[in-house]
Design a protein around this motif. Structure first.
Motif, PDB file in Angstrom:
ATOM      1  N   ILE A 180       4.149  68.042  51.205  1.00  0.00           N
ATOM      2  CA  ILE A 180       4.458  67.355  52.334  1.00  0.00           C
ATOM      3  C   ILE A 180       3.801  65.886  52.141  1.00  0.00           C
ATOM      4  O   ILE A 180       4.464  65.106  52.375  1.00  0.00           O
ATOM      5  N   MET A 181       2.669  65.899  51.700  1.00  0.00           N
ATOM      6  CA  MET A 181       1.917  64.611  51.488  1.00  0.00           C
ATOM      7  C   MET A 181       2.610  63.667  50.497  1.00  0.00           C
ATOM      8  O   MET A 181       2.467  62.482  50.495  1.00  0.00           O
ATOM      9  N   THR A 182       3.121  64.366  49.392  1.00  0.00           N
ATOM     10  CA  THR A 182       3.908  63.561  48.186  1.00  0.00           C
ATOM     11  C   THR A 182       5.023  62.816  48.957  1.00  0.00           C
ATOM     12  O   THR A 182       5.279  61.578  48.625  1.00  0.00           O
ATOM     13  N   LEU A 183       5.922  63.470  49.629  1.00  0.00           N
ATOM     14  CA  LEU A 183       7.049  62.827  50.446  1.00  0.00           C
ATOM     15  C   LEU A 183       6.787  61.998  51.346  1.00  0.00           C
ATOM     16  O   LEU A 183       7.432  61.072  51.515  1.00  0.00           O
ATOM     17  N   GLN A 190       8.372  61.547  57.282  1.00  0.00           N
ATOM     18  CA  GLN A 190       6.950  61.104  57.868  1.00  0.00           C
ATOM     19  C   GLN A 190       6.656  62.082  59.046  1.00  0.00           C
ATOM     20  O   GLN A 190       7.603  62.810  59.503  1.00  0.00           O
ATOM     21  N   GLY A 191       5.619  61.940  59.739  1.00  0.00           N
ATOM     22  CA  GLY A 191       5.101  62.845  60.611  1.00  0.00           C
ATOM     23  C   GLY A 191       5.367  62.196  62.004  1.00  0.00           C
ATOM     24  O   GLY A 191       6.090  61.269  62.206  1.00  0.00           O
ATOM     25  N   PHE A 192       4.779  62.748  62.992  1.00  0.00           N
ATOM     26  CA  PHE A 192       4.934  62.090  64.514  1.00  0.00           C
ATOM     27  C   PHE A 192       3.444  61.371  64.739  1.00  0.00           C
ATOM     28  O   PHE A 192       2.645  61.492  64.243  1.00  0.00           O
ATOM     29  N   THR A 332       9.571  71.072  51.006  1.00  0.00           N
ATOM     30  CA  THR A 332       9.086  71.660  49.772  1.00  0.00           C
ATOM     31  C   THR A 332      10.123  71.969  48.864  1.00  0.00           C
ATOM     32  O   THR A 332      10.069  71.879  47.352  1.00  0.00           O
ATOM     33  N   ALA A 333      11.628  72.431  49.254  1.00  0.00           N
ATOM     34  CA  ALA A 333      12.590  72.462  48.535  1.00  0.00           C
ATOM     35  C   ALA A 333      12.989  71.040  47.996  1.00  0.00           C
ATOM     36  O   ALA A 333      13.085  71.027  46.840  1.00  0.00           O
TER      37      ALA A 333
END
Length: 341
Positions: A180-183, A190-192, A332-333
């Protein structure tokens, strides 16, 4: 001590590819158009600066008037969704102590012997040796730690936002944290703006097209193809691109159905197509999913998800192919596919 992780906190409308539900897409979230990168601490400081000049009111906890701890509590709650105690002495008991030399924006800074003995005042470190706080003379204002009044009364600092190396709802210990952090760092997803990632929310076909094309960067030759994807649609370019590449196809009735959720089985097929993943004989022989038989139409894509998995999230006894693909699983995929050899 960890440094605050940089994440996008405003203007996500232009880059946020996955949303809470297909009925509430980024452009409809009333966010600012301009993208600004900031740490959580810096975001709190910028939010707090909006109240500069608001008068000091003893016992005040609202923008009509703040006392020192009322101000810090309000900013933490409304800028970052963090609940801290109401009074200065209670706030001093939470968080992790940090040295003066390690202060970072957003840290709580405490002073002693102001209007009473002991810990009696609190503010928010704003960087550059400055503290944003509620002063009795100027209201909400920036003061210097080198100030002849405030400097000698410095009593210590606390870091409360311990989740800052990522998202509030993605623990560092989670097997998917790195993916998650790499992407996120690559700007793929991105997050919210409440510092959450919302890992359990489902992914739509339109969102999947957009996130995949953010990695592949394909330019379509023909824009208009599906009758339910007008050229003005937010993901129209991405949908056209991945259709031409044969990654996600439409339906016989000439629709793409961009707001429909996708299953984990559909996700596996799409990711395998997008990254041209091949399943070797050895990997095929080690199918971990008892419910996925070799004659199943998506057998190879599904087993590939396990074969390339670097996180452990697909190293399970069941694949649950009919379940919805979530933001966490889809991210993750993609991460695994980008790093497959």
């Amino acid at each position: 001590m960890k440094k605050f992780k940089k994440i996008l906190v405003s203007g996500l409308a232009s880059i946020l590819l996955m949303t809470a539900a297909p009925a509430v897409l980024p452009e409809e979230m009333n966010m600012k158009a301009e993208v600004q990168a900031a740490t959580i601490g810096e975001a709190m400081v910028e939010y707090g600066k909006k109240f500069m000049g608001v008068p000091y009111v003893f016992g005040g906890t609202t923008p009509s008037g703040f006392d020192c701890s009322g101000f810090t509590q309000y900013v933490y709650k409304h800028a970052a969704g963090i609940s801290i105690p109401r009074t200065t002495d209670q706030q001093y008991k939470v968080g992790t102590s940090v040295s003066k030399s390690d202060l970072q924006p957003g840290d709580l800074v405490f002073f002693k012997n102001t209007y009473r003995k002991g810990i009696s005042h609190v503010g928010i470190y704003a960087g550059n040796n400055m503290v944003l706080n509620a002063t009795s003379s100027k209201g909400i204002a920036l003061v210097s730690l080198s100030n002849s009044y405030w400097g000698p009364k410095y009593a210590g600092a606390k870091r409360v936002a311990e989740y800052v190396d990522g998202f509030k709802d993605v623990a560092e210990s989670a097997p998917t944290h790195e993916a998650i952090m790499t992407l996120t760092d690559k700007g793929v997803i991105q997050g919210f703006d409440d510092f959450t990632f919302r890992p359990d929310e489902p992914v739509t076909r339109g969102q999947a097209a957009a996130i995949i094309n953010r990695v592949l960067g394909i330019e379509p030759k023909v824009m208009s193809h599906f009758k339910d994807v007008p050229k003005s649609y937010r993901f129209a370019v991405d949908i056209a691109a991945i259709r031409e590449a044969g990654i996600i196809n439409g339906f016989p009735d000439k629709t793409f159905r961009p707001n429909e959720y996708m299953s984990r089985t559909e996700m596996a097929v799409i990711v395998q197509n997008a990254f041209d993943l091949k399943l070797g004989n050895a990997a095929a022989a080690s199918n971990p999913y008892a419910e996925v038989k070799q004659d199943f139409w998506a057998y190879e894509p599904i087993v590939t998800m396990s074969a390339i998995d670097k996180t452990g999230i697909f190293k399970t006894e069941k694949y649950y192919g009919d379940h919805r693909a979530t933001r966490e699983v889809f991210t993750t995929a993609i991460y695994n596919a980008m790093n497959a050899k």
